[in-house]
Design a protein around this motif. Sequence first.
Motif, mmCIF file in Angstrom:
data_model
loop_
_atom_site.group_PDB
_atom_site.id
_atom_site.type_symbol
_atom_site.label_atom_id
_atom_site.label_comp_id
_atom_site.label_asym_id
_atom_site.label_seq_id
_atom_site.Cartn_x
_atom_site.Cartn_y
_atom_site.Cartn_z
ATOM 1 N N GLY A 188 0.782 -1.228 0.000
ATOM 2 C CA GLY A 188 0.000 0.000 0.000
ATOM 3 C C GLY A 188 0.811 1.275 0.000
ATOM 4 N N VAL A 189 2.111 1.181 -0.333
ATOM 5 C CA VAL A 189 2.958 2.366 -0.259
ATOM 6 C C VAL A 189 2.831 3.264 -1.488
ATOM 7 C CG1 VAL A 189 5.029 1.397 -1.333
ATOM 8 C CG2 VAL A 189 5.282 3.074 0.478
ATOM 9 N N GLY A 190 2.265 2.726 -2.596
ATOM 10 C CA GLY A 190 2.049 3.551 -3.784
ATOM 11 C C GLY A 190 2.839 3.126 -5.005
ATOM 12 N N LYS A 191 3.323 1.889 -5.015
ATOM 13 C CA LYS A 191 4.137 1.422 -6.151
ATOM 14 C C LYS A 191 3.324 1.377 -7.444
ATOM 15 C CE LYS A 191 5.070 -2.380 -3.959
ATOM 16 N NZ LYS A 191 4.352 -2.031 -2.714
ATOM 17 N N THR A 192 2.126 0.811 -7.384
ATOM 18 C CA THR A 192 1.268 0.759 -8.563
ATOM 19 C C THR A 192 0.903 2.161 -9.034
ATOM 20 O OG1 THR A 192 0.342 -1.396 -7.930
ATOM 21 C CG2 THR A 192 -0.955 -0.062 -9.458
ATOM 22 N N THR A 193 0.614 3.037 -8.086
ATOM 23 C CA THR A 193 0.274 4.425 -8.418
ATOM 24 C C THR A 193 1.429 5.114 -9.122
ATOM 25 O OG1 THR A 193 -1.222 4.564 -6.513
ATOM 26 C CG2 THR A 193 -0.449 6.644 -7.457
ATOM 27 N N LEU A 194 2.649 4.880 -8.649
ATOM 28 C CA LEU A 194 3.821 5.509 -9.259
ATOM 29 C C LEU A 194 4.012 5.031 -10.692
ATOM 30 C CD1 LEU A 194 6.325 7.298 -9.055
ATOM 31 C CD2 LEU A 194 7.555 5.350 -8.080
ATOM 32 N N VAL A 195 3.900 3.724 -10.916
ATOM 33 C CA VAL A 195 4.054 3.191 -12.271
ATOM 34 C C VAL A 195 2.987 3.783 -13.187
ATOM 35 C CG1 VAL A 195 3.960 1.116 -13.707
ATOM 36 C CG2 VAL A 195 5.164 1.053 -11.518
ATOM 37 N N ARG A 196 1.754 3.850 -12.707
ATOM 38 C CA ARG A 196 0.665 4.392 -13.517
ATOM 39 C C ARG A 196 0.888 5.857 -13.861
ATOM 40 N NH1 ARG A 196 -4.594 1.975 -10.241
ATOM 41 N NH2 ARG A 196 -4.632 -0.103 -11.240
ATOM 42 N N SER A 197 1.379 6.625 -12.911
ATOM 43 C CA SER A 197 1.477 8.073 -13.118
ATOM 44 C C SER A 197 2.578 8.441 -14.106
ATOM 45 C CB SER A 197 1.702 8.788 -11.781
ATOM 46 O OG SER A 197 2.978 8.488 -11.245
ATOM 47 N N VAL A 198 3.660 7.664 -14.163
ATOM 48 C CA VAL A 198 4.778 8.044 -15.026
ATOM 49 C C VAL A 198 4.820 7.296 -16.352
ATOM 50 C CG1 VAL A 198 6.197 8.667 -13.035
ATOM 51 C CG2 VAL A 198 6.395 6.372 -14.006
ATOM 52 N N SER A 199 4.128 6.159 -16.456
ATOM 53 C CA SER A 199 4.245 5.345 -17.664
ATOM 54 C C SER A 199 3.649 6.055 -18.873
ATOM 55 C CB SER A 199 3.540 3.997 -17.473
ATOM 56 O OG SER A 199 3.657 3.206 -18.643
ATOM 57 N N GLU A 200 4.383 6.015 -19.988
ATOM 58 C CA GLU A 200 3.894 6.623 -21.218
ATOM 59 C C GLU A 200 3.043 5.654 -22.025
ATOM 60 O OE1 GLU A 200 7.657 7.671 -22.812
ATOM 61 O OE2 GLU A 200 7.993 5.738 -23.779
ATOM 62 N N ILE A 201 2.958 4.410 -21.564
ATOM 63 C CA ILE A 201 2.061 3.431 -22.163
ATOM 64 C C ILE A 201 1.038 3.025 -21.113
ATOM 65 C CG2 ILE A 201 3.810 2.543 -23.756
ATOM 66 C CD1 ILE A 201 4.129 0.137 -21.831
ATOM 67 N N ARG A 202 -0.026 2.414 -21.552
ATOM 68 C CA ARG A 202 -1.000 1.904 -20.595
ATOM 69 C C ARG A 202 -0.322 0.791 -19.805
ATOM 70 N NH1 ARG A 202 -6.498 0.125 -23.072
ATOM 71 N NH2 ARG A 202 -6.642 2.404 -23.277
ATOM 72 N N PRO A 203 -0.148 0.968 -18.475
ATOM 73 C CA PRO A 203 0.624 0.001 -17.706
ATOM 74 C C PRO A 203 -0.079 -1.339 -17.562
ATOM 75 C CG PRO A 203 -0.367 1.619 -16.249
ATOM 76 C CD PRO A 203 -0.634 2.085 -17.651
ATOM 77 N N LEU A 204 0.734 -2.378 -17.434
ATOM 78 C CA LEU A 204 0.223 -3.709 -17.126
ATOM 79 C C LEU A 204 0.135 -3.838 -15.617
ATOM 80 C CD1 LEU A 204 -0.413 -6.734 -17.690
ATOM 81 C CD2 LEU A 204 2.062 -7.129 -17.628
ATOM 82 N N ASN A 205 -1.040 -4.137 -15.111
ATOM 83 C CA ASN A 205 -1.233 -4.314 -13.676
ATOM 84 C C ASN A 205 -1.752 -5.717 -13.396
ATOM 85 O OD1 ASN A 205 -2.499 -1.065 -13.910
ATOM 86 N ND2 ASN A 205 -0.614 -1.522 -12.813
ATOM 87 N N THR A 206 -1.290 -6.306 -12.305
ATOM 88 C CA THR A 206 -1.797 -7.617 -11.890
ATOM 89 C C THR A 206 -2.469 -7.467 -10.535
ATOM 90 O OG1 THR A 206 0.357 -8.169 -10.919
ATOM 91 C CG2 THR A 206 -0.055 -8.892 -13.191
ATOM 92 N N GLU A 207 -3.397 -6.533 -10.475
ATOM 93 C CA GLU A 207 -4.117 -6.293 -9.224
ATOM 94 C C GLU A 207 -5.329 -7.211 -9.107
ATOM 95 O OE1 GLU A 207 -3.605 -2.034 -7.359
ATOM 96 O OE2 GLU A 207 -4.791 -1.942 -9.181
ATOM 97 N N GLU A 208 -5.560 -7.683 -7.889
ATOM 98 C CA GLU A 208 -6.728 -8.492 -7.583
ATOM 99 C C GLU A 208 -7.431 -7.912 -6.368
ATOM 100 O OE1 GLU A 208 -7.897 -10.859 -9.363
ATOM 101 O OE2 GLU A 208 -6.242 -11.166 -10.761
ATOM 102 N N VAL A 209 -8.733 -8.171 -6.278
ATOM 103 C CA VAL A 209 -9.520 -7.691 -5.148
ATOM 104 C C VAL A 209 -9.092 -8.417 -3.880
ATOM 105 C CG1 VAL A 209 -11.834 -7.492 -4.167
ATOM 106 C CG2 VAL A 209 -11.468 -7.096 -6.620
ATOM 107 N N MET A 210 -8.881 -7.657 -2.826
ATOM 108 C CA MET A 210 -8.518 -8.253 -1.536
ATOM 109 C C MET A 210 -9.726 -8.995 -0.959
ATOM 110 S SD MET A 210 -6.390 -4.976 -0.084
ATOM 111 C CE MET A 210 -6.108 -5.687 1.538
ATOM 112 N N THR A 211 -9.490 -10.194 -0.465
ATOM 113 C CA THR A 211 -10.568 -11.028 0.052
ATOM 114 C C THR A 211 -10.284 -11.429 1.493
ATOM 115 O OG1 THR A 211 -9.555 -13.121 -0.623
ATOM 116 C CG2 THR A 211 -10.886 -11.953 -2.274
ATOM 117 N N GLN A 212 -11.209 -12.187 2.070
ATOM 118 C CA GLN A 212 -11.044 -12.667 3.433
ATOM 119 C C GLN A 212 -9.860 -13.610 3.565
ATOM 120 O OE1 GLN A 212 -12.755 -11.883 6.288
ATOM 121 N NE2 GLN A 212 -13.604 -10.228 5.038
#
Length: 205
Positions: free
Chosen positions: A31-55
């Motif tokens: 939760g420190v912001g790594k995905t956010t940083l990649v998204r904000s600076v990337s000049e291409i649509r970034p590849l993300n492997t995010e999944e919904v947090m579950t129980q």
Amino acid sequence: MDSATSELPGFTPLGRDSENGLKIVIVGGFGVGKTTLVRSVSEIRPLNTEEVMTQAGVGIDETAGVATTKTTTTVAFDFGRISLNDRMVLYLFGAPGQERFWFLWDRLFAGTLGAVVLVDTRRMSDSWYAIDRLEHRGTPFVVAVNRFDDDPCVYSLTEIRQALALDPHVPLVECDARIRSSGKHVLLSLADHLHELATARETTP
């Protein structure tokens, strides 16, 4: 490259003069912001492997101090690209932050020229493992403090350097991972650091 490909939404073709591709890994706690940083600076649509947090992650993932609005987590890596100039391109890999995914880090580190350790001062201890792994591998890195709006304590960079026991030669900068110019400043700081290290090696007898 055909015209249909170059017109894809979010697609920015690589410059014809680009000749140096540099792999950079962004590490840090959950939760420190790594995905956010990649998204904000990337000049291409970034590849993300995010999944919904579950129980399933309750009692395993340490979420104390993370915004309650965070509902997803990176389970492999994020990928983006940014051109620093006509010839130099950075390939960005954001590593997963949870301890149960740390086994992926060594593979992400393979072939890495340098790294960014992203720090959240509300969870400072989450950064120690990343710093230790990079120092163990001898991978050059910079530390970027991602300032959060709801952080009640605004520690100075001197205090943060002392808390993380950083060597004096390790660059320490502030950033807002949401802002492209701020993220680029972090990457340029790393590029400058790598250049200084390379120059020092060349001039050492």
